[in-house]
Each structure stands twice: as structure tokens, then as C-alpha cells.
Design an enzyme around this catalytic site. Structure first.
Site, short mmCIF file in Angstrom:
data_model
loop_
_atom_site.label_atom_id
_atom_site.label_comp_id
_atom_site.label_asym_id
_atom_site.label_seq_id
_atom_site.Cartn_x
_atom_site.Cartn_y
_atom_site.Cartn_z
N LYS A 78 0.82 -1.22 0.00
CA LYS A 78 0.00 0.00 0.00
C LYS A 78 0.85 1.26 0.00
CE LYS A 78 -4.26 -1.89 1.91
NZ LYS A 78 -5.20 -1.96 3.06
N ARG A 123 -3.15 -10.27 5.56
CA ARG A 123 -3.76 -10.31 4.22
C ARG A 123 -2.73 -9.73 3.24
NH1 ARG A 123 -6.73 -6.92 0.82
NH2 ARG A 123 -8.33 -7.98 -0.42
#
Length: 274
Positions: A221, A255
């Protein structure tokens, strides 16, 4: 600490890995990569062989300013792939990333075992009752607004207090309906600035008070690659660093796009507990 997936009790005492399979053309890192069944099967086989405990399938991009798609289109992307994977890997534990109750219902009926909802039931008033009827594990994430406007919703008087209150309210609503297996996801990158993401990580151990399994999703991210002035493609090492920190602060599910590296994080941090 366990969750029940298709009658199988999954022990979360040792953290688990959730591998990401994006079926969207516009996801921030791997959008459009898996264009055909052969590519999808190859990637899922790779993730399972590297130690993925769950495969999380998403057909609606939740990146900032993502395009909205209809329920029909989301189903058309999802259902054939759920069948493809359950036929090829009968024991696979599939999580479906959706905020829509009808998608949740049809996905579970098709062979998935868990729902991962970015809105914690706030974008579909029927979601919590649907989860209660299905009697499945439910991942509820923190986000303000929608994927289309969440990056304009980053004002907090007290970040940690507000997020913990949000979860206490959502968990109470789920408990009232009889939902047993709730997993919380703080929502790194959703309705949060880079500085807020790191404040959240710094105080991650506070989530212990919720007494629920904790899922974290940092994988590649912008909170990683922006401070490093790189890109999502170059953010694997940074992802590994943050996953390691999160495991030390009681994260129970990672995740990720890169399963092997996440599994190694877990194996090495477990050495500290021997």
C-alpha cells in the site's frame, strides 16, 4: 481463539495468511493481471503451496476513487471463479471481499466460507442479518464513507478512540444477531492519511480489548511506498517490515499479495515464543 469455516475449526493461536486474488481490472497493484482461468489457477496454486490458509477474492476494487460496478457485474466476475477454485482445490477456504449482502449470500452458496466487508455492514443494511443467517465468519473493516470518497473522510478528534468505538458498536450489533465469528480489520489505507496509518500501527495492541481476531492488510500500500518514494511494485520489503511489527502487536491474520514472505514473518516471529 478459533473460527469455524465449513465445519472446520481454524486455530488462530498461530497467525494465519490470507492470500489476495483480485478479479478487478483496476486494483492498485495487481489489477487485470489474472485474465483467464489458467492464470488464476496458477496463482492460487502458488499461494496455497506457499502456505496460504485463506484465499480472499475481490471483484469490486476498493482502492481510492475506484469505479463503481453493479451487483450483476460483481457476481459475473465472482461466481465462476469460486466454482473454478472449489473444483480444482476442494479444501480451499475462500473469503469473498464484498460489502453487498446478496453477493455474500450467493458466494457462500457457491462454496466460499467467509465474508470480508470493508464497510462492516454500513453500506448494506441487510449484511449483518445475512451473515447471521449464513452462520459464517465475518471480517469487519473500519472505513469512513465509501471507496469513492474515503480519502476526503480523514478527520478525527481522537483516531484510536473513534476506531475502537466504531468496532465496539459494530461488534455489539453483530452479537445481538447471533454472529459468533467476528474478525476486525483496522482498515489501513482506508479513510486515513499516511501519518494516521502509522499512528494506528503504533497503537495496534489496543485492539486486544475487543477480544476478537485481528486482521491487517498493509500489502504494497501507499503507506509503505510513499514514505520510501518508490512504488507498489517495490514495496515487498516494506510490507514484510510492517507485517513483522503487526505480528508483535497481536495481529492474527496477514492479508497479503506475497504469501511466502508473510509465512516466513510468522515462522520467525513464532521463534520468539519458543
Amino acid at each position: 481463539m478459533t473460527i469455524n469455516c465449513k465445519g472446520q475449526l481454524i486455530d488462530l493461536t498461530i497467525p494465519k495468511v490470507m492470500g489476495i486474488l483480485n478479479l478487478t481490472p483496476d486494483s492498485f497493484y495487481d489489477g487485470g493481471v489474472y485474465k483467464n482461468n489458467a492464470d488464476i489457477l496458477k496463482q492460487v496454486d502458488k499461494m496455497l503451496n506457499e502456505g496460504a490458509d485463506f484465499i480472499d477474492i475481490g471483484a469490486y476494487s476498493s482502492r481510492p476513487n475506484a469505479a463503481h460496478i453493479t451487483e450483476k457485474e460483481e457476481l459475473q466476475r465472482l461466481l465462476p471463479i469460486i466454482k473454478l477454485l472449489t473444483d480444482a482445490f476442494p479444501d480451499v477456504l475462500i473469503s469473498v471481499d464484498t460489502f453487498r449482502s446478496e453477493i455474500a449470500k450467493q458466494s457462500i452458496n457457491a462454496g466460499a466460507c467467509m465474508i470480508n466487508d470493508i464497510s462492516a455492514g454500513k453500506m448494506d443494511e441487510n449484511m449483518l442479518t445475512t451473515i447471521a443467517e449464513l452462520k459464517i465468519p465475518y471480517i469487519m473493516m473500519h472505513m469512513k464513507g465509501t471507496p469513492q470518497n474515503m480519502q476526503q473522510n480523514v478527520r478525527y478528534e481522537h483516531l484510536m478512540k473513534e476506531i475502537l468505538f466504531y468496532f465496539s458498536e459494530r461488534i455489539a450489533a453483530a452479537r445481538t444477531l447471533g454472529i459468533v465469528d467476528v474478525i476486525v480489520d483496522p482498515g489501513f489505507g482506508f479513510s486515513k492519511t499516511t501519518a494516521q496509518n502509522y499512528e494506528l500501527l503504533k497503537n495496534l495492541e489496543l485492539f486486544k480489548m475487543l477480544e476478537k481476531p485481528l486482521l491487517v492488510g498493509f500489502s504494497r500500500k501507499s503507506m509503505i511506498y510513499k514514505p520510501l518514494h518508490t512504488s507498489a511494485a517495490q514495496a515487498l520489503n516494506g510490507t514484510t517490515v510492517l507485517n513483522t511489527l503487526a505480528l508483535q502487536k497481536n495481529a492474527t491474520i496477514l492479508r497479503v499479495h506475497d504469501v511466502k514472505e508473510a509465512k516466513e514473518c510468522i515462522e520467525l516471529t513464532q521463534q520468539l515464543n519458543l
